[in-house]
Design an enzyme around this catalytic site. Structure first.
Site, PDB file in Angstrom:
ATOM      1  N   TYR A 132     -16.722 -13.057  -6.685  1.00  0.00           N
ATOM      2  CA  TYR A 132     -16.611 -13.368  -5.253  1.00  0.00           C
ATOM      3  C   TYR A 132     -17.665 -14.392  -4.834  1.00  0.00           C
ATOM      4  O   TYR A 132     -17.555 -14.994  -3.777  1.00  0.00           O
ATOM      5  CB  TYR A 132     -16.734 -12.097  -4.400  1.00  0.00           C
ATOM      6  CG  TYR A 132     -15.447 -11.301  -4.428  1.00  0.00           C
ATOM      7  CD1 TYR A 132     -14.461 -11.482  -3.461  1.00  0.00           C
ATOM      8  CD2 TYR A 132     -15.201 -10.404  -5.454  1.00  0.00           C
ATOM      9  CE1 TYR A 132     -13.275 -10.790  -3.509  1.00  0.00           C
ATOM     10  CE2 TYR A 132     -14.019  -9.704  -5.513  1.00  0.00           C
ATOM     11  CZ  TYR A 132     -13.046  -9.898  -4.534  1.00  0.00           C
ATOM     12  OH  TYR A 132     -11.873  -9.213  -4.607  1.00  0.00           O
ATOM     13  N   CYS A 167      -5.558  -9.226   3.942  1.00  0.00           N
ATOM     14  CA  CYS A 167      -6.688  -8.337   4.246  1.00  0.00           C
ATOM     15  C   CYS A 167      -7.935  -9.073   4.709  1.00  0.00           C
ATOM     16  O   CYS A 167      -8.380  -8.883   5.837  1.00  0.00           O
ATOM     17  CB  CYS A 167      -6.982  -7.478   3.023  1.00  0.00           C
ATOM     18  SG  CYS A 167      -5.596  -6.416   2.623  1.00  0.00           S
ATOM     19  N   LYS A 179     -14.515   0.780   5.029  1.00  0.00           N
ATOM     20  CA  LYS A 179     -13.474  -0.162   4.593  1.00  0.00           C
ATOM     21  C   LYS A 179     -13.852  -1.591   4.977  1.00  0.00           C
ATOM     22  O   LYS A 179     -13.746  -2.526   4.199  1.00  0.00           O
ATOM     23  CB  LYS A 179     -12.132   0.251   5.214  1.00  0.00           C
ATOM     24  CG  LYS A 179     -11.010  -0.721   5.009  1.00  0.00           C
ATOM     25  CD  LYS A 179     -10.591  -0.822   3.555  1.00  0.00           C
ATOM     26  CE  LYS A 179      -9.686  -2.021   3.347  1.00  0.00           C
ATOM     27  NZ  LYS A 179      -9.384  -2.258   1.952  1.00  0.00           N
ATOM     28  N   LYS A 191      -7.798 -11.140   8.245  1.00  0.00           N
ATOM     29  CA  LYS A 191      -7.578 -10.364   9.478  1.00  0.00           C
ATOM     30  C   LYS A 191      -8.651  -9.282   9.636  1.00  0.00           C
ATOM     31  O   LYS A 191      -9.048  -8.969  10.748  1.00  0.00           O
ATOM     32  CB  LYS A 191      -6.174  -9.777   9.519  1.00  0.00           C
ATOM     33  CG  LYS A 191      -5.958  -8.535   8.686  1.00  0.00           C
ATOM     34  CD  LYS A 191      -4.591  -7.910   8.940  1.00  0.00           C
ATOM     35  CE  LYS A 191      -4.289  -6.789   7.953  1.00  0.00           C
ATOM     36  NZ  LYS A 191      -5.186  -5.630   8.033  1.00  0.00           N
ATOM     37  N   VAL A 207       0.830  -1.204   0.000  1.00  0.00           N
ATOM     38  CA  VAL A 207       0.000   0.000   0.000  1.00  0.00           C
ATOM     39  C   VAL A 207       0.870   1.262   0.000  1.00  0.00           C
ATOM     40  O   VAL A 207       0.645   2.189  -0.788  1.00  0.00           O
ATOM     41  CB  VAL A 207      -0.943  -0.016   1.232  1.00  0.00           C
ATOM     42  CG1 VAL A 207      -1.647   1.319   1.417  1.00  0.00           C
ATOM     43  CG2 VAL A 207      -1.971  -1.112   1.054  1.00  0.00           C
ATOM     44  N   TYR A 242     -18.237 -17.370  -5.644  1.00  0.00           N
ATOM     45  CA  TYR A 242     -17.461 -18.330  -6.412  1.00  0.00           C
ATOM     46  C   TYR A 242     -16.729 -19.213  -5.409  1.00  0.00           C
ATOM     47  O   TYR A 242     -15.934 -18.715  -4.615  1.00  0.00           O
ATOM     48  CB  TYR A 242     -16.457 -17.507  -7.237  1.00  0.00           C
ATOM     49  CG  TYR A 242     -15.639 -18.260  -8.231  1.00  0.00           C
ATOM     50  CD1 TYR A 242     -16.119 -18.473  -9.504  1.00  0.00           C
ATOM     51  CD2 TYR A 242     -14.376 -18.737  -7.904  1.00  0.00           C
ATOM     52  CE1 TYR A 242     -15.354 -19.144 -10.433  1.00  0.00           C
ATOM     53  CE2 TYR A 242     -13.616 -19.411  -8.829  1.00  0.00           C
ATOM     54  CZ  TYR A 242     -14.110 -19.616 -10.092  1.00  0.00           C
ATOM     55  OH  TYR A 242     -13.359 -20.278 -11.010  1.00  0.00           O
ATOM     56  N   LYS A 263      -3.296 -15.812  -4.103  1.00  0.00           N
ATOM     57  CA  LYS A 263      -4.110 -15.692  -5.316  1.00  0.00           C
ATOM     58  C   LYS A 263      -3.143 -15.565  -6.481  1.00  0.00           C
ATOM     59  O   LYS A 263      -1.950 -15.273  -6.279  1.00  0.00           O
ATOM     60  CB  LYS A 263      -5.049 -14.491  -5.252  1.00  0.00           C
ATOM     61  CG  LYS A 263      -4.347 -13.145  -5.213  1.00  0.00           C
ATOM     62  CD  LYS A 263      -5.358 -12.022  -5.285  1.00  0.00           C
ATOM     63  CE  LYS A 263      -4.702 -10.667  -5.310  1.00  0.00           C
ATOM     64  NZ  LYS A 263      -5.652  -9.565  -5.395  1.00  0.00           N
TER      65      LYS A 263
END
Ligand SMILES: NC(=O)c1ccc[n+]([C@@H]2O[C@H](COP(=O)([O-])OP(=O)(O)OC[C@H]3O[C@@H](n4cnc5c(N)ncnc54)[C@H](O)[C@@H]3O)[C@@H](O)[C@H]2O)c1
Ligand SMILES: O=c1ccn([C@@H]2O[C@H](COP(=O)(O)OP(=O)(O)O[C@H]3O[C@H](CO)[C@@H](O)[C@H](O)[C@H]3O)[C@@H](O)[C@H]2O)c(=O)[nH]1
Length: 429
Positions: A257, A268, A205, A271, A10, A259, A326
């Site tokens: 998603y 991310c 978020k 957690k 980030v 899926y 991924k």
């Protein structure tokens, strides 16, 4: 003009992004190895495009050899992008964040500046943890400092494009001077900017990440139900589900998603889902969907290992296809592959081979597991008796004939004609 503290996925993306938009940006990291690598124009992790931008920006708008004091005192905004890992009880560990705040205070002099939290932190962190900490420090230092919360929504593998073309910018800010500085920073971006309270910014978020993780766990629960009932074509059923026009698009990208697979991992979703559940419980509310979602994310990995164990003798050589959390990334943090391999080892499989187009080395370094790493896909297929696909890399999809020459357990449905998981299929392996 801007300092970015923490140069990970980030932070480095944020620093280079603002630099590309014409701001002078100082990048600071406590990890000297990381800084040295950036100084040599080497991005310390795999993320498409960042190496080209680093070549353009380093030494121009982007500076990494300044001291923290020099950087902070030449900046109007100090953006904190340090890690916020999960504690064993699921809550977020804010140590790095608060240490970063303190380090800013220690060197800050003169003009007003705003400390911006871009790290992902549970709702109420800035108001209940950062602000009181700043007030406490200020009783000692008395510095003109404002606060803002500016969560980041980028995905690994697409970090550059997500940062440069955000769908929306969310800014939690509760004083005018800080708001004006943040306003200037985001003027060059062509995106709606929403000014909200600190708590709202942080909540938005988690609203996003926990929806994604809930969709994945929902899909995985459905796949497990279907497998238990039997005679159900799981990928076919999901493909038909996606044809409902309410998903809009052909199909909508978000449908990826919904899926099934072998669980979500990375830095991310696991957690952040646990941290939102933890803070809700701290506030006296038991979040049943989030807890169920987290439980399914554990169960799906047992389901995968049990499915293999039901038919594969422990003497077999198992070839694992994919170690990264991924495709399109060499990140192995909380990768489902790690947990599934551990479960297979526990079940007595002592002959495990693994191949990942990008993550062999980092996986071996991060997890000391007694498995053999193989350098190429053909070698893995040749040496293994059975194949277990855990990351849907483009290289695997392009080599269907080779991979299906052995018995394959395809836990990412990589060879089913479904919208692929939201990962970088177009990236070369
Ligand atoms: N990785 C993602 O896709 C993603 C996306 C959106 C938000 N986030 C959130 O952003 C934050 C950072 O994530 P990341 O993946 O970039 O983490 P990371 O672990 O890749 O990078 C964090 C960096 O901060 C540095 N650091 C720690 N303490 C410091 C200090 N006091 N001063 C300067 N540097 C310091 C570390 O050395 C490290 O290089 C987390 O809160 C994460 O949840 C991550
Ligand atoms: O249909 C799917 C989609 C994803 N996954 C898994 O879910 C995890 C997360 O995938 P993805 O969302 O692509 O990765 P991240 O880069 O971790 O990005 C998420 O987390 C970031 C950090 O907070 C947010 O900024 C992003 O919006 C959010 O997508 C990975 O293990 C995927 O394999 C599935 O199992 N099935």
């Amino acid at each position: 003009m801007i300092t970015v503290l923490g140069l990970g996925f980030v932070g480095l993306t944020t620093a280079l992004g603002f630099s590309k938009k014409g701001f002078k940006v100082y990048g600071i990291d406590v990890n000297q190895e990381r800084v040295n690598s950036i100084k040599k124009y080497e991005v310390p992790f795999y993320e498409p495009h960042l190496d080209e931008v680093l070549r353009d920006e380093l030494g121009q708008n982007f500076i990494v050899d300044a001291s923290l004091a020099e950087a902070v005192n030449d900046s109007k905004a100090v953006i904190i992008c340090v890690g916020t890992p999960g504690n064993p009880d699921g809550s977020a560990n804010l140590t790095y964040l608060l240490d970063a705040v303190k380090s800013i205070f220690e060197v800050s002099q003169g003009d007003f500046k705003v400390i911006v939290t871009k790290s992902t932190v549970p709702p109420s962190t800035v108001s209940k943890k950062v602000k009181p900490y700043v007030d406490e420090l200020n009783s000692q230092y008395n510095k003109p400092i404002g606060l803002a919360s500016n969560p980041e929504f980028l995905r690994e593998g697409y970090a550059w494009d997500d940062f440069m073309n955000p769908d929306r910018v969310v800014i939690g800010v509760e004083d005018e001077r800080s708001k004006e500085i943040l306003n200037q920073l985001y003027l060059p971006f062509n995106a709606p900017v929403h000014y909200v309270t600190y708590n709202s910014a942080e909540f938005i978020k988690y609203l996003s990440n926990t929806l994604l993780s809930t969709l994945i766990s929902f899909s995985n629960e459905m796949a497990m139900i279907a497998e238990h009932i039997g005679n159900i074509d799981v990928p076919g059923a999901f493909k038909i589900l996606h044809q409902d026009k309410r998903w809009s698009g052909q199909p909508a990208a978000m449908a990826s998603y919904v899926y099934p697979g072998c669980g979500y991992g990375g830095y991310c979703l696991p957690k952040d889902t646990a941290a939102l559940s933890s803070i809700a419980q701290e506030h006296g509310f038991m979040p049943k969907i989030l807890e169920g979602n987290l439980q399914i994310n554990e169960e799906i990995k047992d389901f995968v290992a049990d499915k293999i164990a039901a038919v594969v003798p422990t003497s077999s050589k198992i070839g694992i296809l994919g170690l990264a959390f991924k495709s399109g990334s060499d990140d192995v943090r909380l990768s489902p592959s790690k947990f599934i391999i551990e479960k297979l080892l526990e079940k007595g499989y002592t002959n495990i081979l693994a191949y990942d187009p990008m993550a062999n080395e980092v996986f071996a370094k991060e997890y000391n597991l007694p498995i053999t790493y193989v350098d190429t896909l053909p070698e893995l297929v040749e040496q293994a008796d059975e194949l277990v696909l855990l990351t849907s890399w483009a290289e695997f999809k392009q080599n269907k004939a080779l991979i299906t020459s052995k018995r394959l357990f395809d836990f990412r449905y990589a060879f089913a004609e479904l919208p692929s998981a939201p990962v970088a299929d177009t990236l070369t392996a």
